[in-house]
Design an enzyme around this catalytic site. Structure first.
Site, mmCIF file in Angstrom:
data_model
loop_
_atom_site.group_PDB
_atom_site.id
_atom_site.type_symbol
_atom_site.label_atom_id
_atom_site.label_comp_id
_atom_site.label_asym_id
_atom_site.label_seq_id
_atom_site.Cartn_x
_atom_site.Cartn_y
_atom_site.Cartn_z
ATOM 1 N N GLY A 239 0.758 -1.242 0.000
ATOM 2 C CA GLY A 239 0.000 0.000 0.000
ATOM 3 C C GLY A 239 0.785 1.286 0.000
ATOM 4 N N GLU A 273 4.117 -6.656 1.776
ATOM 5 C CA GLU A 273 3.622 -7.035 0.447
ATOM 6 C C GLU A 273 3.601 -5.836 -0.499
ATOM 7 O OE1 GLU A 273 -0.316 -8.387 1.410
ATOM 8 O OE2 GLU A 273 0.358 -10.281 2.270
ATOM 9 N N PRO A 274 4.739 -5.185 -0.698
ATOM 10 C CA PRO A 274 4.729 -4.007 -1.563
ATOM 11 C C PRO A 274 4.484 -4.381 -3.020
ATOM 12 C CG PRO A 274 6.989 -4.626 -1.073
ATOM 13 C CD PRO A 274 6.105 -5.533 -0.245
ATOM 14 N N GLY A 275 3.724 -3.565 -3.710
ATOM 15 C CA GLY A 275 3.483 -3.766 -5.133
ATOM 16 C C GLY A 275 3.896 -2.507 -5.878
ATOM 17 N N ARG A 276 3.000 -1.545 -5.841
ATOM 18 C CA ARG A 276 3.188 -0.301 -6.580
ATOM 19 C C ARG A 276 4.534 0.385 -6.322
ATOM 20 N NH1 ARG A 276 -1.328 2.811 -8.069
ATOM 21 N NH2 ARG A 276 -2.506 1.673 -6.501
ATOM 22 N N ARG A 312 -5.895 2.969 -15.806
ATOM 23 C CA ARG A 312 -5.913 3.765 -14.569
ATOM 24 C C ARG A 312 -6.541 5.155 -14.752
ATOM 25 N NH1 ARG A 312 -2.069 5.398 -12.230
ATOM 26 N NH2 ARG A 312 -2.845 5.187 -10.128
ATOM 27 N N TYR A 316 -9.824 5.229 -12.451
ATOM 28 C CA TYR A 316 -9.684 5.955 -11.178
ATOM 29 C C TYR A 316 -9.567 7.469 -11.377
ATOM 30 C CZ TYR A 316 -7.704 1.326 -9.842
ATOM 31 O OH TYR A 316 -7.453 0.002 -9.645
ATOM 32 N N CYS A 342 -13.654 2.892 -28.837
ATOM 33 C CA CYS A 342 -14.936 3.563 -29.051
ATOM 34 C C CYS A 342 -15.669 3.779 -27.731
ATOM 35 C CB CYS A 342 -15.783 2.748 -30.017
ATOM 36 S SG CYS A 342 -14.874 2.425 -31.531
HETATM 37 C C1 LIG Z 1 -2.942 -5.133 -3.839
HETATM 38 C C2 LIG Z 1 -2.395 -5.749 -2.634
HETATM 39 C C3 LIG Z 1 -1.088 -5.462 -2.219
HETATM 40 C C4 LIG Z 1 -0.199 -4.476 -2.932
HETATM 41 O O1 LIG Z 1 -0.666 -3.180 -2.866
HETATM 42 P P1 LIG Z 1 0.222 -1.963 -3.390
HETATM 43 O O2 LIG Z 1 -0.599 -0.772 -3.120
HETATM 44 O O3 LIG Z 1 0.468 -2.176 -4.831
HETATM 45 O O4 LIG Z 1 1.484 -1.973 -2.602
HETATM 46 C C5 LIG Z 1 -0.608 -6.118 -1.110
HETATM 47 N N1 LIG Z 1 -1.376 -6.995 -0.416
HETATM 48 C C6 LIG Z 1 -2.642 -7.286 -0.790
HETATM 49 C C7 LIG Z 1 -3.436 -8.251 0.010
HETATM 50 C C8 LIG Z 1 -3.196 -6.666 -1.894
HETATM 51 O O5 LIG Z 1 -4.452 -6.949 -2.248
#
Ligand SMILES: *Cc1c(COP(=O)(O)O)cnc(C)c1O
Length: 420
Positions: A239, A273-276, A312, A316, A342
């Site tokens: 997050g 759990e980093p993603g973004r 995106r 959003y 379209c």
């Molecule tokens: C989407 C998600 C993440 C990653 O979120 P980011 O905002 O991309 O860091 C981590 N854990 C869970 C359970 C998620 O659903």
């Protein structure tokens, strides 16, 4: 921090000019910088160096095998939300003992697949899911390690579509009922309770919501300990936000510092759990201008990437910076950047001050490395874009662009229609 910059007025990724890639691969394409991915991972990982921790990269943010392999090579694990993501993670060489399985809707077959693969932890989100995991584990002759995803009812102060830790969200178990849920879970013979999990939302730009969530979870861990439940893993989800425009999210160092301070005294391995934050600014979308339409009321720049490639902005209302690949002292206009789909909602930018692009010019949509390609679709029967990774002076196509044959793979016309 990223390695997309102008050299001799031309946008390059590390040492490769984008123009070179566009000529070889065609447009649109996604482009990832290996050096940036590595740097982001190491910055995040080293911020937590003083505590036992595991970085489980959130596969859903960008699930390209080459991106996954980059993080696994650096010691990372994976946070997955489906059987497909498990398959990808394993294909890319993940250590199953570094995989956690999140998500509100895990199917039986997916649970079985994860049990057979011997993943580290199931982050369970409901009492029914606990029962399902328990019975799958019994059938497989195994014990499933589980954490409960608790919902601490904290407002992450982000876009409503990406909040996940509020009572009104579908995710997790209300923290008020969580102790009771843990007691229930204890009775299930094929479950081993090992952790507590939460994930409160995405693109957070403040530290406070994270700390607040951690505080309420700490209380829960203390209570669980009193009841004889040992919590070895504390999963704080992902997050952490990034800069798209003018946001000023905390640096991973500040984020880690605040969390580690709050964690003192708890003997848990921290899972993140980093993603973004790892992939967002390590990728861009490169597109070519097809046409420009200027009128008194409105200017449009029509490009060859649409909402099917990058959703995106449409989904959003997200802002992503747009820059020309070849810098020149052109006059500026205010325009919408739109795709060929379209739909009126098909735009990459609205009322944006931009150089006066001309047909044929290349444009880069920055910060597209997370929730970019993974959310792309074939709407309007458009083939999905290629993905390319640069490392130093070289570039590699890490996913080919799709062909027309790919579009109809698996489709068939039934006999009764053929003979009409
Ligand atoms: C989407 C998600 C993440 C990653 O979120 P980011 O905002 O991309 O860091 C981590 N854990 C869970 C359970 C998620 O659903």
């Amino acid at each position: 921090m990223h390695y997309f910059h102008y050299k001799n007025k031309e946008l390059s990724c590390e040492e490769v000019p984008l123009r070179r890639i566009a000529r070889k691969v065609g447009t649109p394409f996604y482009l990832y910088s290996y050096r940036t991915l590595k740097r982001h991972f190491q910055a995040f990982d080293s911020a937590f160096a003083q505590a036992p921790h595991l970085i489980c990269y959130s596969v859903k943010a960008n699930s390209n095998l080459a991106v996954l392999r980059t993080f696994f090579n650096l010691g990372g694990g994976a946070d997955i939300v489906s059987g497909g993501e498990l398959m990808r993670a394993l294909q890319a060489g993940a250590d199953p003992q570094k995989i956690v399985f999140s998500g509100v809707g895990k199917k039986k077959e997916e649970i079985k697949y994860a049990l057979d693969s011997n993943i580290l932890i199931f982050n369970a989100e409901s009492s029914q899911e606990l029962i399902t995991i328990d019975s799958a584990a019994r059938k497989a002759g195994k014990v499933a390690r589980i954490a409960l995803r608790v919902n601490p009812d904290i407002d992450p102060l982000t876009h409503p579509y990406i909040t996940t830790g509020l009572k009104k969200n579908k995710f997790g178990i209300d923290i008020k009922n969580s102790l009771q849920q843990y007691r229930e879970a204890r009775k299930l013979k094929n479950l081993e309770i090992v952790g507590v999990d939460c994930h409160i939302g995405s693109q957070l730009t403040e530290i406070k919501p994270f700390v607040d969530a951690l505080k309420s979870i700490k209380d829960l861990i203390v209570q669980l300990k009193k009841e004889g439940v040992k919590i070895s893993f504390l999963d704080l989800g992902g997050g952490l936000g990034i800069t798209y425009n003018e946001e000023a999210p905390p640096h991973p160092k500040q984020y880690a510092k605040a969390l580690l301070k709050e964690l003192k005294g708890l003997k848990c391995t921290l899972i993140l759990e980093p993603g973004r934050v790892l992939t967002g600014n390590a990728g861009i979308l490169v597109t070519r201008v097809l046409y420009t339409k200027e009128s008194e009321e409105k200017n449009f720049i029509v490009v060859d990437a649409g909402m099917n490639d990058l959703i995106r902005p449409s989904l959003y209302g997200a802002f992503q910076e747009i820059v020309p690949v070849k810098m020149r002292s052109a006059n500026e206009i205010v325009a919408d950047v739109v795709g060929p789909i379209c739909e009126t909602g098909d735009f990459l930018a609205r009322d944006r001050r931009l150089p006066r692009f001309r047909p044929g010019e290349l444009m880069a949509v920055m910060s597209s490395g997370a929730y970019g390609f993974v959310m792309s679709s074939n709407y309007n029967s458009r083939t999905r874009a290629a993905e390319v990774m640069v490392s130093g002076k070289d570039f590699y196509v890490v996913r080919e662009n799709e062909s027309y044959e790919d579009l109809i793979r698996g489709e068939r016309i039934p006999e009764f229609l053929i003979h009409q």
